[in-house]
Write a protein that holds these residues in place. Sequence first.
Motif, mmCIF file in Angstrom:
data_model
loop_
_atom_site.group_PDB
_atom_site.id
_atom_site.type_symbol
_atom_site.label_atom_id
_atom_site.label_comp_id
_atom_site.label_asym_id
_atom_site.label_seq_id
_atom_site.Cartn_x
_atom_site.Cartn_y
_atom_site.Cartn_z
ATOM 1 N N ARG A 118 -17.200 23.015 -0.500
ATOM 2 C CA ARG A 118 -17.945 22.199 -1.473
ATOM 3 C C ARG A 118 -18.266 23.000 -2.733
ATOM 4 N NH1 ARG A 118 -22.012 19.243 2.706
ATOM 5 N NH2 ARG A 118 -20.549 17.616 3.354
ATOM 6 N N SER A 119 -18.654 24.241 -2.550
ATOM 7 C CA SER A 119 -18.963 25.093 -3.711
ATOM 8 C C SER A 119 -17.717 25.306 -4.566
ATOM 9 C CB SER A 119 -19.510 26.447 -3.249
ATOM 10 O OG SER A 119 -20.743 26.289 -2.594
ATOM 11 N N ILE A 120 -16.598 25.562 -3.934
ATOM 12 C CA ILE A 120 -15.351 25.756 -4.672
ATOM 13 C C ILE A 120 -14.992 24.499 -5.451
ATOM 14 C CG2 ILE A 120 -12.842 26.054 -4.410
ATOM 15 C CD1 ILE A 120 -13.523 28.029 -2.095
ATOM 16 N N ALA B 63 -19.093 36.071 -6.537
ATOM 17 C CA ALA B 63 -19.148 35.571 -5.161
ATOM 18 C C ALA B 63 -19.173 36.701 -4.140
ATOM 19 C CB ALA B 63 -17.964 34.645 -4.887
ATOM 20 N N SER C 257 -19.520 24.449 3.459
ATOM 21 C CA SER C 257 -20.340 24.850 2.314
ATOM 22 C C SER C 257 -19.499 25.569 1.256
ATOM 23 C CB SER C 257 -21.475 25.749 2.792
ATOM 24 O OG SER C 257 -22.205 26.239 1.702
ATOM 25 N N ILE C 258 -18.651 26.478 1.698
ATOM 26 C CA ILE C 258 -17.777 27.202 0.769
ATOM 27 C C ILE C 258 -16.829 26.225 0.077
ATOM 28 C CG2 ILE C 258 -15.854 28.845 0.648
ATOM 29 C CD1 ILE C 258 -17.351 30.441 2.886
ATOM 30 N N LYS D 237 -16.997 22.155 -6.543
ATOM 31 C CA LYS D 237 -17.944 21.998 -7.659
ATOM 32 C C LYS D 237 -17.602 22.962 -8.797
ATOM 33 C CE LYS D 237 -22.814 21.778 -8.856
ATOM 34 N NZ LYS D 237 -22.750 20.512 -9.545
ATOM 35 N N ILE D 238 -17.292 24.203 -8.458
ATOM 36 C CA ILE D 238 -16.926 25.194 -9.475
ATOM 37 C C ILE D 238 -15.663 24.750 -10.210
ATOM 38 C CG2 ILE D 238 -16.035 27.554 -9.790
ATOM 39 C CD1 ILE D 238 -18.064 28.342 -7.504
#
Length: 168
Positions: free
Chosen positions: A17-19, A116, A14-15, A21-22
Amino acid sequence: MEERFEMFTLLLTSISRSIHKIKTEEMAEFNLKSSHLSCIYYLYKNKSLTAKELCDICEEDKANISRSIKHLEENGYLSCYSKTQKRYQCPLRLTERGIQVGKKISERLEQIMESASMHLREEDREAMYRSLMLISENLQQLCEKYDKKKSKFFLKNPLRRLKSPANS
């Protein structure tokens, strides 16, 4: 805690994927890809790095870094400042355009990291990074053991390499 594996892998995924996307969203402003962010960021912070040093710092594949460098150089974000050294050992520096983007990225990443970790106390943040570092080192050691096993196996069985599905 019986579900450690599930929680650990799901949180890391999850982390990650978030990174990603950011990175993608932040680089869109400059018409760049997420893969370019690390190159610009680390060159901005370090002033000058070789492609090899970038690979080491970013923990990226040589081919990925080479593609990023080529794109950034062709579009005026960075320059190779030596014509005498081998390309991979040439010191790279951001151009004026690259420095402007690097400054914006650096400032934005600082804001993102603050957001974050908004509800973390400083001592909790330090403990988290210490823990992650230990986990990372332990996992790397395990991977090295696998690599040693694999190389011993291939040394003992040289024909096995030819039959490996990875080499098909």
